[in-house]
Scaffold this motif. Structure first.
Motif, PDB file in Angstrom:
ATOM      1  N   ARG A 119      37.530  45.670  43.695  1.00  0.00           N
ATOM      2  CA  ARG A 119      36.093  45.738  43.968  1.00  0.00           C
ATOM      3  C   ARG A 119      35.209  46.533  43.192  1.00  0.00           C
ATOM      4  N   GLU A 121      33.037  49.228  41.656  1.00  0.00           N
ATOM      5  CA  GLU A 121      32.524  50.712  42.084  1.00  0.00           C
ATOM      6  C   GLU A 121      32.119  51.427  40.906  1.00  0.00           C
ATOM      7  N   PHE A 151      25.952  45.859  46.409  1.00  0.00           N
ATOM      8  CA  PHE A 151      26.972  44.875  46.594  1.00  0.00           C
ATOM      9  C   PHE A 151      26.822  44.279  47.952  1.00  0.00           C
ATOM     10  N   HIS A 155      31.953  43.473  48.991  1.00  0.00           N
ATOM     11  CA  HIS A 155      31.938  43.797  47.714  1.00  0.00           C
ATOM     12  C   HIS A 155      32.448  42.490  46.795  1.00  0.00           C
TER      13      HIS A 155
END
Length: 169
Positions: A119, A121, A151, A155
């Motif tokens: 994901r 980040e 997102f 995500h």
């Protein structure tokens, strides 16, 4: 709308560029197959080239749409999100990346999705780490351009939404 089209056809310079962009709709997308590899293994030359190919197409489309003022910042944003997607899409097996560029209602939207397991980040990398700063760049550049980014709920897609008119200020 018909009146606007007739006016643009008869005398394109009579319609302000911001008004033309507000009334213009444009859409372009591509899906890229990414080779599979193990974590830590570098991208193949073929996969690495996709980022540059998308950048070249985005440059041509920005010129076509009269949005050259966004080129430098947008190409850096596209490079960051495309590199992340291509890098993570192929971990553990073949994957894919989808890139979408849309113009509608005076807004330019970029969406990049990948099939990777990770994901995206925002990280706080140390000064010695070689990666982890890309989404900070996306955040800062998008803000400077008067846009927003984020997102989707799961995500899988990173999106960037920018105004086509210069930010007030």
């Amino acid at each position: 709308m018909t009146q606007m089209i007739k006016q643009m056809a008869a005398s394109p310079e009579a319609v302000p560029p911001e008004e033309r962009l507000r009334r213009t709709a444009d859409w372009w997308a591509c899906v890229i197959a990414v080779e599979g590899r193990s974590a830590g293994e570098p991208l193949s030359q073929v996969d690495a080239r996709w980022v540059g190919q998308v950048r070249r197409i985005v440059t041509a489309r920005l010129r076509l749409l009269g949005l050259i003022r966004l080129q430098d910042d947008l190409l850096l944003i596209v490079s960051e999100v495309m590199t992340n997607a291509v890098t993570h899409a192929g971990y553990g097996g073949p994957g894919s990346v989808t890139f979408v560029q849309r113009l509608a209602g005076g807004r330019l939207r970029i969406e990049v999705s990948d099939t990777g397991r990770g994901r995206p980040e925002i990280k706080a990398p140390s000064t010695t780490e070689e990666s982890g700063r890309g989404l900070h760049l996306v955040d800062n550049l998008t803000d400077e351009l008067g846009g927003r980014w984020g997102f989707d709920p799961d995500h899988r897609t990173t999106w960037i939404d920018l105004p086509t008119a210069p930010a007030a200020g």
